[in-house]
Design a protein around this motif. Sequence first.
Motif, PDB file in Angstrom:
ATOM      1  N   GLU A 134      33.242  41.883  32.594  1.00  0.00           N
ATOM      2  CA  GLU A 134      32.636  41.406  31.423  1.00  0.00           C
ATOM      3  C   GLU A 134      31.772  40.310  31.158  1.00  0.00           C
ATOM      4  OE1 GLU A 134      36.999  41.058  31.216  1.00  0.00           O
ATOM      5  OE2 GLU A 134      36.323  43.023  32.076  1.00  0.00           O
ATOM      6  N   ARG A 135      30.762  40.318  32.025  1.00  0.00           N
ATOM      7  CA  ARG A 135      29.638  39.381  32.167  1.00  0.00           C
ATOM      8  C   ARG A 135      28.478  39.593  31.706  1.00  0.00           C
ATOM      9  NH1 ARG A 135      30.587  35.874  37.398  1.00  0.00           N
ATOM     10  NH2 ARG A 135      29.000  37.499  38.356  1.00  0.00           N
ATOM     11  N   MET A 136      28.291  41.018  31.382  1.00  0.00           N
ATOM     12  CA  MET A 136      26.836  41.505  30.828  1.00  0.00           C
ATOM     13  C   MET A 136      26.430  40.721  29.617  1.00  0.00           C
ATOM     14  SD  MET A 136      24.234  43.330  31.245  1.00  0.00           S
ATOM     15  CE  MET A 136      24.577  44.759  32.453  1.00  0.00           C
ATOM     16  N   ASP A 137      27.131  40.606  28.536  1.00  0.00           N
ATOM     17  CA  ASP A 137      26.709  39.768  27.375  1.00  0.00           C
ATOM     18  C   ASP A 137      26.168  38.529  27.506  1.00  0.00           C
ATOM     19  OD1 ASP A 137      27.322  42.067  25.940  1.00  0.00           O
ATOM     20  OD2 ASP A 137      29.330  41.456  25.234  1.00  0.00           O
ATOM     21  N   ALA A 138      27.040  37.668  28.533  1.00  0.00           N
ATOM     22  CA  ALA A 138      26.649  36.317  28.988  1.00  0.00           C
ATOM     23  C   ALA A 138      25.362  36.348  29.727  1.00  0.00           C
ATOM     24  CB  ALA A 138      27.795  35.800  29.730  1.00  0.00           C
ATOM     25  N   LEU A 139      24.966  37.204  30.780  1.00  0.00           N
ATOM     26  CA  LEU A 139      23.928  37.127  31.350  1.00  0.00           C
ATOM     27  C   LEU A 139      22.581  37.722  30.386  1.00  0.00           C
ATOM     28  CD1 LEU A 139      22.277  37.414  33.763  1.00  0.00           C
ATOM     29  CD2 LEU A 139      22.737  40.031  34.298  1.00  0.00           C
ATOM     30  N   LEU A 140      22.795  38.602  29.439  1.00  0.00           N
ATOM     31  CA  LEU A 140      21.730  38.902  28.601  1.00  0.00           C
ATOM     32  C   LEU A 140      21.465  37.584  27.869  1.00  0.00           C
ATOM     33  CD1 LEU A 140      22.848  42.353  27.360  1.00  0.00           C
ATOM     34  CD2 LEU A 140      20.895  41.833  28.797  1.00  0.00           C
ATOM     35  N   VAL A 168      35.511  32.675  36.564  1.00  0.00           N
ATOM     36  CA  VAL A 168      34.720  33.979  35.979  1.00  0.00           C
ATOM     37  C   VAL A 168      33.163  33.975  36.174  1.00  0.00           C
ATOM     38  CG1 VAL A 168      36.628  34.883  34.782  1.00  0.00           C
ATOM     39  CG2 VAL A 168      34.770  33.678  33.562  1.00  0.00           C
ATOM     40  N   GLY A 169      32.757  32.733  36.521  1.00  0.00           N
ATOM     41  CA  GLY A 169      31.306  32.427  36.709  1.00  0.00           C
ATOM     42  C   GLY A 169      30.562  31.712  35.879  1.00  0.00           C
ATOM     43  N   LYS A 170      31.299  30.963  34.868  1.00  0.00           N
ATOM     44  CA  LYS A 170      30.598  30.390  33.884  1.00  0.00           C
ATOM     45  C   LYS A 170      29.651  29.138  34.251  1.00  0.00           C
ATOM     46  CE  LYS A 170      34.409  29.059  31.693  1.00  0.00           C
ATOM     47  NZ  LYS A 170      35.494  29.500  32.802  1.00  0.00           N
ATOM     48  N   THR A 171      30.330  28.454  35.181  1.00  0.00           N
ATOM     49  CA  THR A 171      29.453  27.225  35.890  1.00  0.00           C
ATOM     50  C   THR A 171      28.358  27.735  36.574  1.00  0.00           C
ATOM     51  OG1 THR A 171      31.432  25.940  36.051  1.00  0.00           O
ATOM     52  CG2 THR A 171      29.377  25.376  37.476  1.00  0.00           C
ATOM     53  N   TYR A 172      28.436  28.837  37.365  1.00  0.00           N
ATOM     54  CA  TYR A 172      27.196  29.513  37.943  1.00  0.00           C
ATOM     55  C   TYR A 172      26.123  29.844  37.039  1.00  0.00           C
ATOM     56  CZ  TYR A 172      24.877  32.418  41.384  1.00  0.00           C
ATOM     57  OH  TYR A 172      23.777  32.963  42.174  1.00  0.00           O
ATOM     58  N   LEU A 173      26.770  30.405  36.044  1.00  0.00           N
ATOM     59  CA  LEU A 173      25.458  30.919  35.151  1.00  0.00           C
ATOM     60  C   LEU A 173      24.838  29.744  34.410  1.00  0.00           C
ATOM     61  CD1 LEU A 173      24.433  33.496  33.698  1.00  0.00           C
ATOM     62  CD2 LEU A 173      26.262  33.334  31.893  1.00  0.00           C
ATOM     63  N   LEU A 174      25.571  28.511  34.275  1.00  0.00           N
ATOM     64  CA  LEU A 174      24.898  27.412  33.753  1.00  0.00           C
ATOM     65  C   LEU A 174      23.877  27.092  34.785  1.00  0.00           C
ATOM     66  CD1 LEU A 174      27.675  25.565  31.932  1.00  0.00           C
ATOM     67  CD2 LEU A 174      26.042  26.970  30.957  1.00  0.00           C
ATOM     68  N   GLY A 175      24.297  26.708  36.039  1.00  0.00           N
ATOM     69  CA  GLY A 175      23.165  26.321  37.060  1.00  0.00           C
ATOM     70  C   GLY A 175      22.163  27.532  36.934  1.00  0.00           C
ATOM     71  N   ALA A 176      22.525  28.572  37.082  1.00  0.00           N
ATOM     72  CA  ALA A 176      21.210  29.678  36.939  1.00  0.00           C
ATOM     73  C   ALA A 176      20.273  29.414  35.922  1.00  0.00           C
ATOM     74  CB  ALA A 176      21.785  31.261  37.186  1.00  0.00           C
ATOM     75  N   ILE A 177      20.997  28.999  34.723  1.00  0.00           N
ATOM     76  CA  ILE A 177      19.929  28.976  33.545  1.00  0.00           C
ATOM     77  C   ILE A 177      19.194  27.650  33.940  1.00  0.00           C
ATOM     78  CG2 ILE A 177      19.893  28.097  31.328  1.00  0.00           C
ATOM     79  CD1 ILE A 177      22.404  29.701  30.753  1.00  0.00           C
ATOM     80  N   ALA A 178      19.688  26.491  34.192  1.00  0.00           N
ATOM     81  CA  ALA A 178      18.905  25.419  34.760  1.00  0.00           C
ATOM     82  C   ALA A 178      17.891  25.741  35.806  1.00  0.00           C
ATOM     83  CB  ALA A 178      19.673  24.484  35.211  1.00  0.00           C
ATOM     84  N   GLY A 302      36.076  39.033  33.366  1.00  0.00           N
ATOM     85  CA  GLY A 302      36.418  39.538  34.710  1.00  0.00           C
ATOM     86  C   GLY A 302      37.412  38.792  35.479  1.00  0.00           C
ATOM     87  N   GLU A 303      37.232  39.085  36.790  1.00  0.00           N
ATOM     88  CA  GLU A 303      37.996  38.624  37.781  1.00  0.00           C
ATOM     89  C   GLU A 303      37.773  37.160  38.343  1.00  0.00           C
ATOM     90  OE1 GLU A 303      35.990  40.278  42.031  1.00  0.00           O
ATOM     91  OE2 GLU A 303      37.759  41.158  41.189  1.00  0.00           O
ATOM     92  N   ASN A 304      38.765  36.646  38.652  1.00  0.00           N
ATOM     93  CA  ASN A 304      38.612  35.332  39.238  1.00  0.00           C
ATOM     94  C   ASN A 304      37.970  35.231  40.656  1.00  0.00           C
ATOM     95  OD1 ASN A 304      38.891  32.696  40.059  1.00  0.00           O
ATOM     96  ND2 ASN A 304      41.102  32.377  39.616  1.00  0.00           N
ATOM     97  N   ARG A 305      36.771  34.735  40.724  1.00  0.00           N
ATOM     98  CA  ARG A 305      35.962  35.092  41.803  1.00  0.00           C
ATOM     99  C   ARG A 305      36.111  33.710  42.906  1.00  0.00           C
ATOM    100  NH1 ARG A 305      31.261  38.722  40.797  1.00  0.00           N
ATOM    101  NH2 ARG A 305      32.026  40.113  38.911  1.00  0.00           N
ATOM    102  N   ARG A 306      36.652  32.486  42.104  1.00  0.00           N
ATOM    103  CA  ARG A 306      37.103  31.528  43.327  1.00  0.00           C
ATOM    104  C   ARG A 306      38.248  31.873  43.951  1.00  0.00           C
ATOM    105  NH1 ARG A 306      37.363  26.837  38.720  1.00  0.00           N
ATOM    106  NH2 ARG A 306      35.111  27.073  37.907  1.00  0.00           N
ATOM    107  N   ASN A 307      39.096  32.739  43.866  1.00  0.00           N
ATOM    108  CA  ASN A 307      40.283  32.943  44.636  1.00  0.00           C
ATOM    109  C   ASN A 307      39.936  34.393  45.309  1.00  0.00           C
ATOM    110  OD1 ASN A 307      42.823  33.521  45.399  1.00  0.00           O
ATOM    111  ND2 ASN A 307      43.807  33.901  43.712  1.00  0.00           N
TER     112      ASN A 307
END
Length: 311
Positions: A134-140, A168-178, A302-307
């Motif tokens: 469930e990450r497509m909306d955030a990526l768009l 679920v990748g929130k921090t990574y997405l913020l870093g990608a935006i920056a 989505g799934e916990n990608r840290r674990n």
Amino acid sequence: MEDMRKRIAMLMDSRQWRDRYFKMVKEALQDPEVQAFLKQHTGELADDAIDRGTAKIYEFVSERNKIARGELPLAPGYKPTLVAANGLIDVAYEPTDAKIAADEEAKQASLVTSVNMPKDIRGASLTNYDPTDERMDALLAANQFVLAVVADPKAFHQGLYLSGPFGVGKTYLLGAIANDLAEKGGIASTLIHVPTFVVEMKNAIGNNTVLPKIDRIKRAQVLILDDIGAESISPWVRDDVLGIILQYRMQEKMPTLFSSNKSMEDLTASLAGTDRGNSEMLKAKRIMERIHFLAKEVQVGGENRRNPLAD
């Protein structure tokens, strides 16, 4: 007699050195690049330009060959080139492709200031962000935000409030935006891990650096507040730190992004202190009013990608 022998030996060494030098200069003059330069600039050079420029020609060939052999040149990161100046031959040094690329990378990196953020966000990119689950909306939404800010950096662009569970990748997405803002638009971002920042602000009280820290952060070109609401926020931090920062950014209409494990509704309750038995809902709503103005909520699932054991 001994002095005479030393003198003769010195003369022979001097003559041998001159012979070697003249041989190297002759070879340099016969170099194809040098010949091409002389032919191209025939009309620009004085009659004695070659005689007066032999040292420069030799320097050019010598430094160029060092670089080709992988040796340390006179000016690391720069390559020599022959130039015609005032009728004479000279050597100019231009940055190599590798140095240009390294400088550009360093410039982009300097645009992203992170405070207590994970190292893996340094290489984060929207291109590499996995849109599954469930990450497509955030990526768009992230791509739309970057494109809008790059197209018109001076206009106000509402940021994102990424909400969702841990990992679920929130921090990574913020870093990608920056990183994408830096790469595509030369736009500077400041990323802050809010729980750690709160501790630092409390410590800043003792050395009277609270206001300078707040002032620096509130003026960031793009401000990214990661993990807001992860821990309880005291009334002082809520009103006199976050409140000041968010009020300034709302008034100045400056792009601001957030991530949180709480929805906006849940964050309101947390800021009001209801989890601690307090009830300061009015003050919490004042903060949330600013957050609602600055950012729109987008859920990340989505799934916990840290674990690594998560299935």
